[in-house]
Each structure stands twice: as structure tokens, then as C-alpha cells.
Design a protein around this motif. Structure first.
Motif, mmCIF file in Angstrom:
data_model
loop_
_atom_site.group_PDB
_atom_site.id
_atom_site.type_symbol
_atom_site.label_atom_id
_atom_site.label_comp_id
_atom_site.label_asym_id
_atom_site.label_seq_id
_atom_site.Cartn_x
_atom_site.Cartn_y
_atom_site.Cartn_z
ATOM 1 N N GLU A 180 0.833 -1.210 0.000
ATOM 2 C CA GLU A 180 0.000 0.000 0.000
ATOM 3 C C GLU A 180 0.855 1.242 0.000
ATOM 4 O O GLU A 180 0.628 2.180 -0.773
ATOM 5 C CB GLU A 180 -0.840 0.030 1.276
ATOM 6 C CG GLU A 180 -2.117 -0.748 1.252
ATOM 7 C CD GLU A 180 -3.115 -0.120 0.315
ATOM 8 O OE1 GLU A 180 -3.627 -0.839 -0.521
ATOM 9 O OE2 GLU A 180 -3.339 1.100 0.399
ATOM 10 N N GLY A 181 1.806 1.260 0.938
ATOM 11 C CA GLY A 181 2.669 2.433 1.046
ATOM 12 C C GLY A 181 3.447 2.677 -0.233
ATOM 13 O O GLY A 181 3.550 3.817 -0.712
ATOM 14 N N ALA A 182 3.967 1.579 -0.799
ATOM 15 C CA ALA A 182 4.730 1.739 -2.028
ATOM 16 C C ALA A 182 3.841 2.264 -3.146
ATOM 17 O O ALA A 182 4.252 3.107 -3.949
ATOM 18 C CB ALA A 182 5.354 0.405 -2.430
ATOM 19 N N GLN A 183 2.610 1.748 -3.189
ATOM 20 C CA GLN A 183 1.714 2.197 -4.262
ATOM 21 C C GLN A 183 1.356 3.667 -4.108
ATOM 22 O O GLN A 183 1.301 4.411 -5.089
ATOM 23 C CB GLN A 183 0.448 1.349 -4.251
ATOM 24 C CG GLN A 183 -0.273 1.425 -5.567
ATOM 25 C CD GLN A 183 -1.677 0.878 -5.487
ATOM 26 O OE1 GLN A 183 -2.285 0.870 -4.438
ATOM 27 N NE2 GLN A 183 -2.185 0.443 -6.598
ATOM 28 N N GLN A 184 1.136 4.075 -2.870
ATOM 29 C CA GLN A 184 0.830 5.494 -2.656
ATOM 30 C C GLN A 184 1.997 6.365 -3.079
ATOM 31 O O GLN A 184 1.823 7.405 -3.709
ATOM 32 C CB GLN A 184 0.529 5.751 -1.173
ATOM 33 C CG GLN A 184 -0.803 5.210 -0.736
ATOM 34 C CD GLN A 184 -1.940 5.886 -1.469
ATOM 35 O OE1 GLN A 184 -2.360 5.447 -2.531
ATOM 36 N NE2 GLN A 184 -2.421 6.959 -0.934
ATOM 37 N N ARG A 185 3.200 5.923 -2.721
ATOM 38 C CA ARG A 185 4.383 6.698 -3.091
ATOM 39 C C ARG A 185 4.511 6.773 -4.594
ATOM 40 O O ARG A 185 4.806 7.821 -5.160
ATOM 41 C CB ARG A 185 5.651 6.065 -2.511
ATOM 42 C CG ARG A 185 6.038 6.590 -1.170
ATOM 43 C CD ARG A 185 7.494 6.329 -0.891
ATOM 44 N NE ARG A 185 7.906 4.985 -1.207
ATOM 45 C CZ ARG A 185 7.815 3.965 -0.375
ATOM 46 N NH1 ARG A 185 7.332 4.151 0.827
ATOM 47 N NH2 ARG A 185 8.200 2.761 -0.734
#
Lengths: 205, 805
Positions: A180-185
Motif C-alpha cells: 500500500e505504502g509503495a503504491q501510494q508513493r
């Protein structure tokens, strides 16, 4: 990964161990590369993949013709391939001097594999784009941050709100949260790039 | 005082290493780069990589001796410090060499470190070659998809579909397995209705491909559009563009390049292949510490990757290396030459083993004729050179004007619509004419081809006299009706290509320039060649022809004229010199043609240079305002350093930091109030004697880290850059030593130094900034942006167009 890698590239292998996410893409690329390379190597020369092509120009009252046969390279001569011979025996040598015979090889497996890989990557990208445009906003309703394609009317406030980390406090532990975090970034990065290129025309005219 | 953006991050941050980046500074949005992280998680690797400050001996007392992650890295859209990067690499190498004597493992480590460069080149060559093979095969298939489909297996393109079946001599394209769309839908391929259906399907497919391409670019990787070479030139000169060479850009560029080429647009894939190869290089650099951490070493690898890219595009390894040397790279150490050649060779070999053209050839238009040419033919070759130069200058002017219009007016707000409209116009105009309908590579291949007995295309429909046929060598013959038809069709195609390429290059899809320019030149060359041939045939008794071109001799080769024309136009647009000639003769395999190629290339370069100084890539760099210091131009004005330095007379004095009398709060105030990327450190405000230079990013990271991790650091703590702390009363708070981030050897010039020397220093050493002293005291600073603005001002260009930092 491989035992030799550890002492040859100690820091690289440490990096591999520590951050699987970043290196998954590199590993995938190298795996793809090996796939691509191995397919022409392994492809046996089936009869479909070789041919000897002889082009014979118009000669006296014989019209031009193209002959195709699958013979091996040593047999790729005018005498073996041009059958039935359109000129009588005494003229065969003169006729064959005009003909040009070439041995050609191809690999149908390579072509098939590459086209299928290409179409599947395009399909996957289109599906992902459809997901991001249609499905993602429905899942992420509370977040004011979800439109990757419609860039023009971005609020600065909406962006700064979304700049706060999605995962509340502490380190994202589970794989899903890290993804999730990577996708948001990644989305933020694409947003920035889109702003630079399409809106402000700061780069790439 | 707006401290909001600065402070907010420091209160909200968690303890993860990643967040350290996000708090540093007000406008660091760009550094959240997933695929190009400037940080590494491990802390210990940096031990002697300081900014030239320490020798690493005094380790014990200071907390900040261990460099923090983030110190020594760069923000997005900033220039790297070449000197610092090179000295860090030398330090690293020294350390490895000195430790290699200690144990066997360390020895193996040092050997593997030396080998890592070669292994990296091998991997880059393999990956670039494979991707080029994928692009070639997919592009061929999709181009033919616009016309029909293969029943024997949908993945075959037209040529491979008819591979096995017997085609006739005159109609080499027809075979039962390949069905055009009208044949598939209507059942027959003849008639007006079938033609209209084919036309419609062609346009529909073209629009579909280009729509997909632009949506993918816009949705996933906006950096993937355009050619890529201007930006790569800027990156190689030391600029940082995060994400430009990342994995999403690589994937999207590969995919959309195929789509854009297949949609029939007037663009090529050579420029984007260079971008693809550089992306491969950048991504593979992450596997090796030596290249991941050092920006200067990484740029050496990128130069080699660019060479591999051109090598697979043309099948010309030597040409690729020379192209990288001449056009793309900024600093090209000789060590890179050998490694680039290795990478280019590996890439070419990989592509050959994938075998996209079925014949173990690398390029579609590989020609094999070796007819001699006559000295008098130099006149038409020079004419072709002049045409190439004129066309190049015209193209650059119009393309830049159109791109500027796209940048500044409302046209730029509708990128998708623009791509669709241009594709529609191209498809509508291209279909009726056989020569513009075929893909540009095939067109060039046919134009380069010398007509022999075995050819039956329309272009080779000469009036044959069978009795005088002597084997393969055909004499010059009169042109048949087919040739005349071909001539005016080619002329129409030429006009169309000349105008449509202006609007195509620079759109928001990957677009290259080499193939369209070569096509324009090849058409012009072939037209001139056929004209010369007919002139020689019908007037073989004229004085100029009688000596060498008697009746029955084969003297004029129109294919050669097409080649020379292609070289001339490509040279006129890109202003390449040596690399162009080498690429062209590697394409043909004939050393006989070097002189005509050189004559045409030189003429076109001189003519084009007389009209406008810059090549297309330099013009785009200037249009976008990239901070690229041109290495080839001479600076010939008589200004002095004090005319260019900041602060000017009317500006407030230079912002400096003293070496041991400022508190943490003072420094934070300076950082918040100004936006400079670095500050000079002086002994004291009165003396203004220079101690060193400290970068903004390093200051921010160190202060934040000290506030969190070090005991007793408050706003009134003194920051000192000296070796030993200044004497203070014991009741004062503990002091913060920041000597490790100070660069003790900044470059200085005196205020009377002529600007030509200053510009030379900036170019040769790759500086970001240079301090100006007067009588030993610090007076001002000159940054690279100031130098660029000064050059622009003196050349009567708009100095405000220099964007970025």
C-alpha cells in the motif's frame, strides 16, 4: 539466492535480503531476459523454421518464379531446389547462374513467445489502469486522493493532506501495508511527473 | 517567517529512515522516488565518503563522524558535484585496495570490485539487446496488423506468414494464409468497397494504437514521452532527474514505442532505444554498490548504455560508441571507451541471436552492393548535402516553433487529442500512396536497394533488353512506366513526410527522429539518382558522361544516391559528423562509399550551421531550459568574474555562516529565509576569510538528526566547524560539531578572473558553484545557473528561460 553471490557481491546480496520489494523488479527483469534468451537457444530446428529460397528471373520465354523448399544448408543450391526445372537440360547451367538461392532460418517459437509476452504486458497494464481509474476510487472513498488520470484541477490542499502517511504511526509491517505504502508513493511520483510534463510543461516541451 | 513547511515534517515524522528524507526542506516532493532511492539502508558503508573533509583518522569523540544516510546525496532537479563524487570514488578505491592486503576475503572483494564494471556491461548489453529484439518483433507484427491478419497463427506478420508458401515472382506479397481485413470481412479483396474497408480499418487501427500509447504514457510514466536524448544529455552532464531512468519509465517506453511506431506516425525508434538502454543501465546499476552510490561512476555506465542503445538500433557497434562519445556524453574517460564497445558488442550479439529479421541481419536495411562510383558524381552528392543542410535547418526552426507553441499556448492542454488528430491526418494521407503506407524502415530498405534482375517492384520497372543481359550486372536502362509512377508517388511522399514530421516529433508519445530524416533524405536521393541515371542513359554522348558512362555500362547506382541523401539529411538535423559516417558505412558494409558519405555529411553540416548554430537536441535543451553547459562552444566575451558573481552591487550582502559563532537557531533561520543550495563558511563576519562550503541539504539533515539523537542540542547550541570546540563558559548548552559535512576545499577564483577561464573551469571540472575572492577575502559566489544566464544574456537570448537550479 545463489551461494556464490554472497561473497562476490556482499553488499548487493545484503541489499537483496533487506529489501525484497525493490529487487523483485530487477529479478523479474533478469528472469524475463533469461526467458527471452533461452527460447531461441532451445528451439530445435523444426521443419517449419528453415527454408531455401531461390528467386529465378525471367529467362527467354520462361517467366520469373520463386521456389521454396526446406532443405539443409548444404543442399541449398539451384539444382536441388528448382524443381521441376523449366528449361531443357542444356540451358540449366545458364539458368541456374541467374537464380539466387539463399538459406534462411527463423524461430517461430521466439516470435510466438515474444508476441504473447507483449500482449499480456499490454493487457495487464490496461487492466491496472482500468482498476486505478474505476475500482480504486470506490475502495478509497475516505481519501481525497485518487484520480491518477485527471490531473488538471488538483488542489494543493488535497495534496498536502494526502502527504501525511497513510499508515498511522510506526513502521508498516505486513506485506499488504508495505505494498500500500509503495503504491501510494508511486502514485504521488507519477502525479508529480504528470504535473511537470503535462501541466507546467517544465520538461519534455 | 514561514516555518510551517519546515517544522511540520519534524513533528510528524516517525523514526523510519525513509521519513528522514521527507522532512528535509520545503520542496522535496520529488525525492520520494521509489525506483531511484538516493538512500541506502545501511549506515556503515559511508565511512570515508565525506565531502573532502576528513581523512577518517579522528573517529572517537564525535557522534556525527558516522555519516548519516542522506548526507552526500542530491535533490531532484539539481546538479551533482563531479569533484566530490570522483574524490569519493577514489577514497573508496583506496580503502578497498588497502584492506585487500589483510585477508583473502578482502582480496577477493577487491578483485570482484574491479570486475563489477565488466559484469555490469555484460548485463546491460544482454538486457538492451533482448529489449531491442522484443521491440523489433512486436513492432513488425503490429505494423502489419493494420493491413490484415495471418490465418496460420495470429502472431505472424505478413512476411513470416508467407514464408512457407510459394509466392509468384511479380506479386511477392500475396499468399493464401494472409488475409487483408476486407478479405476477412467481405470475402474478397478487390473492388472499391474493399478498398474503402481497408482504408477504414487502417485508420481505425492507427488511432487505436496511438490512443493506447498516449494513455499509457499519461497514466503511468509521463517521462516516457519524446525522444529522450536531450534529457539524457543533460543527465550525463550532471543533472539529476529522478524517475527519468526508472523501471516504470522503461516498461512504458518499451511498450508505447512499439505502439507509436506501429500506428504509422512519422517517427522512428532509435532515439527512444537510447533512452531504453540508459534505463536498463540505471536499473542494473542498483545491483552494484560501486555504481549505485556514486553519481559520477553511474554516468560512465550510462554513456556505455547509450552506446549499446544505438548499436542495437542500427546494428553498428562502433557507430554507437562514437555516437555516445560525440552526441550524448559530457565527460567520456578513455576507460569508458573500451567498456562501451564491449556493451555495444554484447548488445548487438544478443540481438542477432534473437534474430528478429530471420536472416541473422541486425538492421532491416542492410545493403550489400559494391558498385564503384565516379569522381564526377561528387557534384550531385554535394547537392544532396546542401539539400540535407537546408532541410535540417528548416526542420529545426519549424519544430522548435511548434514545440514552443505547444509549451506556451492552449495547444499544450490537450495532449491526447493532439496525438489523435496527428495520427488521423497521417493515416488519412498515408494510405492512398503505396510508399507512405509501408513502414518507414521498409521504405528506406527499398530505396537503398539497387535494382537487379531479381527485383520486380514498381521502382525497378525498367525497360529490359534481354539480349544484352550479362548475368547479374544490369546496365543503365531506360525507365519504364512503373518507374515514372514511382517517382511522382515518391515526390508526394516526400512532401508529406517533410511536413508531418514537424508536428510529430515532440508529441507525448515516444518519438525518434533518425528514421524519418533518413527517409526524407533517401527519397530525395533516389529521385536525384534516377534522374541522373536517365540523364546518363539518354545523353551518354555528352562530354561529362562520355568518359565513364558509355552505353551499356552500369555507372549510376540510384541506391547509393539514396544512402548519401539519407546521411545528408540526418547530418543536417542532428549535426553528427564522425558517428554518422561510421553508422552509414557499418550499415552498408562498404568502405568504398566513405568519401561520398563524408562529402555529403560535411556539406550538410556547413550549410545547416550557416543558417542555425544548434542541432535538434541542443535546440530542445535550450527550449526546455535545462542547465546544460555547452561544451563545444567557445566563450569569447571579455567579461570578468565580478560582473557575473552574486551578490550584485544592489543586492544584500552574501549569506555566510561563521565557523564557530552561530547558534542552531541562527542557522535554521538562514535556511528558512533563503533558498540557496549552499553557504560559504567564514572565520568571522568582520574578516570574511574563507574556511569552506557547506550544502543546504547536508545542513538540514545533520541538524535534524542532532536535535533528535544527540543529547543537549537546543536552539541556542553553538554550531562549530573547527576541529576543536571554541572555549565557552560551562553553563552553555552542548555544542554541535558539523565539520564532517564541510567541504574544506571549495574552488575559488579572484574577482578579476576573465569569464572565459571561469567558464572553462566550470566545464572541465564539472563544478556547481565557485567562490569569488578579492585580496584573499570572500566576495561573492558564481553558480552554474549564473554562468548559463550570463551566456544566454550575451547571446541575446532570454536569460529567464534557464529554469531549474
Amino acid at each position: 539466492l545463489c551461494p556464490g553471490c554472497d561473497f562476490l557481491f556482499p553488499q548487493a546480496s545484503r541489499m537483496f535480503a533487506q529489501c525484497p520489494q525493490r529487487c523483485v523488479s530487477s529479478v523479474v527483469l533478469i528472469a524475463l531476459l533469461c526467458c527471452l534468451l533461452s527460447s531461441p537457444v532451445e528451439a530445435s530446428k523444426s521443419s517449419e523454421d528453415i527454408r531455401c529460397k531461390c528467386i529465378c528471373p525471367p529467362y527467354r520465354n520462361v517467366s520469373g518464379h520463386i521456389y521454396n523448399r526446406n532443405v539443409s544448408q548444404k543442399d541449398c543450391t539451384c539444382l536441388h531446389v528448382v524443381q521441376p526445372m523449366p528449361v531443357p537440360g542444356s540451358d540449366v547451367e545458364a539458368y541456374c547462374l541467374l537464380c539466387e538461392c539463399k538459406y534462411e532460418e527463423r524461430s517461430t517459437t521466439t516470435i510466438k513467445v515474444i508476441i504473447i509476452i507483449y500482449l499480456s504486458v499490454v493487457g495487464a497494464l490496461l487492466l491496472y489502469m482500468a482498476f486505478l481509474v474505476l475500482v480504486d476510487p470506490l475502495i478509497r472513498k475516505p481519501d481525497a486522493y485518487s484520480q491518477p488520470l485527471h490531473n488538471q484541477e488538483e488542489n494543493e490542499d488535497a495534496r498536502s493532506l494526502a502527504a501525511a502517511p497513510v499508515v498511522p504511526g510506526g513502521r508498516a509491517n505486513t506485506v499488504l501495508e508495505r505494498v500500500e505504502g509503495a503504491q501510494q508513493r508511486w502514485k504521488r511520483q507519477v502525479q508529480e511527473q504528470r504535473k511537470t510534463v503535462f501541466d507546467r510543461h517544465k520538461m519534455l516541451s | 517567517m514561514d516555518q510551517k513547511s519546515y517544522r511540520r515534517g519534524s513533528f510528524q515524522s516517525s523514526t523510519s529512515d525513509e521519513d528522514m528524507l521527507e522532512i528535509a526542506g520545503a520542496s522535496l516532493d520529488f525525492t520520494m522516488a521509489d525506483d531511484d532511492p538516493p538512500l541506502d539502508r545501511e549506515m556503515g558503508g559511508f565511512s570515508s565518503y565525506n565531502g573532502g573533509g576528513l581523512t577518517g583518522s579522528s573517529l572517537v569523540m564525535d557522534f556525527l563522524e558516522e555519516p548519516l544516510p542522506g548526507v552526500g546525496t542530491y535533490e531532484d532537479f539539481n546538479t551533482i558535484d563531479w569533484v566530490r563524487e570522483k574524490s569519493r570514488d577514489r577514497d573508496r578505491h583506496r580503502e578497498i585496495t588497502s584492506r585487500s592486503k589483510e585477508s583473502t576475503w578482502a582480496l577477493i572483494h577487491s578483485v570482484s570490485d574491479a570486475f563489477s564494471g565488466w559484469l555490469l556491461m555484460l548485463l546491460i548489453g544482454l538486457l538492451a539487446g533482448s529489449l531491442a529484439g522484443l521491440i523489433d518483433i512486436s513492432a513488425h507484427w503490429m505494423t502489419d496488423l493494420k493491413e490484415g491478419v495471418c490465418l496460420a497463427g495470429f502472431w505472424f506478420n505478413h512476411e513470416h506468414c508467407c514464408w512457407k508458401s510459394n509466392t509468384t515472382f511479380t506479386d511477392r506479397d500475396k499468399c493464401p494464409e494472409w488475409m487483408s481485413w476486407s478479405q476477412l470481412i467481405l470475402g474478397h479483396g478487390e473492388g472499391a468497397f474493399a478498398y474503402i474497408l481497408n482504408y477504414l480499418m487502417y485508420v481505425v487501427w492507427a488511432l487505436l494504437f496511438s490512443l493506447l500509447a498516449v494513455l499509457l504514457v499519461k497514466g503511468f510514466a509521463p517521462y516516457a514521452c519524446g525522444s529522450g536524448i536531450p534529457e539524457i544529455k543533460t543527465i550525463l552532464s550532471g543533472f539529476i532527474i529522478r524517475g527519468y531512468l526508472g523501471k516504470w519509465t522503461l516498461i512504458i517506453k518499451t511498450i508505447t514505442l512499439v505502439l507509436a511506431v506501429s500506428s504509422g506516425l512519422s517517427l522512428g525508434k532509435e532515439g527512444p532505444l537510447v533512452h531504453v538502454a540508459c534505463c536498463c543501465g540505471n536499473i542494473l546499476c542498483h545491483l552494484f554498490t560501486k555504481y549505485r552510490k556514486n553519481e559520477a561512476k553511474r554516468r560512465e555506465v550510462l554513456s556505455a548504455a547509450a552506446a549499446a542503445g544505438v548499436s542495437v538500433a542500427f546494428g553498428a557497434p562502433i557507430g554507437g560508441v562514437l555516437f555516445s562519445l560525440e552526441e550524448v556524453s559530457y565527460y567520456f574517460p578513455l576507460k569508458t571507451l573500451w567498456r562501451s564497445f564491449f556493451a555495444a558488442l554484447v548488445a548487438a550479439f544478443t540481438l542477432r541471436s534473437i534474430n528478429p529479421f530471420g536472416n541473422s541481419r541486425l538492421v532491416l536495411f542492410y545493403v550489400e552492393f559494391h558498385m564503384p562510383w565516379h569522381l564526377l558524381e561528387l557534384v550531385p552528392f554535394i547537392l544532396l548535402g546542401i539539400f540535407g543542410g537546408l532541410w535540417g535547418a528548416f526542420f529545426i526552426r519549424s519544430n522548435i516553433a511548434w514545440c514552443r507553441r505547444r509549451k506556451t499556448t492552449r495547444l499544450g492542454r490537450y495532449p491526447v487529442l493532439e496525438v489523435l488528430v496527428v495520427t488521423a491526418i497521417t493515416a488519412l494521407l498515408a494510405f492512398p500512396n503505396e510508399y507512405s503506407r509501408m513502414s518507414t524502415s521498409e521504405l528506406i530498405s527499398e530505396l537503398f536497394n539497387d535494382c537487379g534482375v531479381l527485383d520486380s517492384s514498381q521502382l525497378c520497372e525498367y525497360v529490359n533488353d534481354f539480349n544484352s543481359t550479362k548475368g547479374d550486372d544490369l546496365p543503365d536502362r531506360a525507365a519504364g512506366p512503373g518507374v515514372y509512377t514511382a517517382m511522382w508517388q515518391l515526390a508526394l511522399a516526400l512532401v508529406m513526410k517533410v511536413f508531418i514530421t514537424i508536428f510529430t516529433f515532440g508529441m507525448k508519445v515516444p518519438s525518434g527522429l533518425f528514421i524519418p530524416s533518413m527517409a526524407v533524405g533517401a527519397i530525395a536521393g533516389r529521385l536525384l539518382g534516377v534522374a541522373m541515371e536517365q540523364l546518363a542513359f539518354y545523353h551518354h554522348d555528352w562530354a561529362i558522361f562520355s568518359g565513364w558512362c558509355s552505353q551499356g555500362a552500369d555507372c549510376i547506382t540510384p541506391g547509393l544516391y539514396a544512402m548519401v541523401g539519407a546521411a545528408a539529411c540526418l547530418g543536417g538535423v542532428t549535426r553528427m559528423t564522425v558517428s554518422l559516417v561510421v553508422i552509414m558505412f557499418e550499415l552498408t558494409g562498404g568502405l568504398e562509399y566513405i568519401v561520398p558519405l563524408m562529402a555529403a555529411a560535411m556539406t550538410s553540416k556547413w550549410v545547416a550551421d550557416a543558417i542555425g548554430r544548434e542541432g535538434i537536441y541542443d535546440a530542445h535543451i535550450r527550449l526546455n531550459g535545462y542547465p546544460f553547459l555547452e561544451a563545444k562552444e567557445e566563450f569569447s566575451h571579455k567579461t570578468l568574474a565580478m560582473d557575473v558573481m552574486r551578490p550584485r552591487r544592489s543586492d544584500p550582502p552574501l549569506t555566510v555562516i561563521t565557523q564557530d559563532s552561530m547558534t542552531v537557531e541562527d542557522v535554521e533561520t538562514i535556511i528558512n529565509e533563503t533558498t540557496y543550495s549552499g553557504y560559504p563558511v567564514v572565520v568571522s563576519r568582520e574578516s570574511q576569510r574563507l574556511v569552506g562550503f557547506v550544502l543546504r541539504r547536508d545542513l538540514i539533515i545533520s541538524i535534524e538528526n542532532a536535535r533528535k539523537k544527540q543529547d543537549g542540542i537546543v536552539s541556542t547550541s553553538i554550531i562549530y566547524f573547527t576541529d576543536h570546540s571554541p572555549p565557552l563558559p560551562p553553563s552553555s548548552p552542548s555544542m554541535l560539531k558539523l565539520r564532517s559535512i564541510l567541504d574544506l576545499s571549495p574552488f575559488t577564483v579572484t574577482d578579476q578572473t576573465p569569464m572565459e577561464i571561469v567558464v572553462d573551469i566550470f566545464r572541465k571540472l564539472g563544478l556547481r558553484q565557485c567562490l569569488v575572492t578579492h585580496n584573499g577575502k570572500l566576495l561573492g559566489i558564481i553558480t552554474k545557473k549564473d554562468v548559463l544566464k550570463h551566456i544566454a544574456q550575451l547571446a541575446n537570448q532570454d536569460p529567464d528561460s534557464i529554469l531549474f537550479n
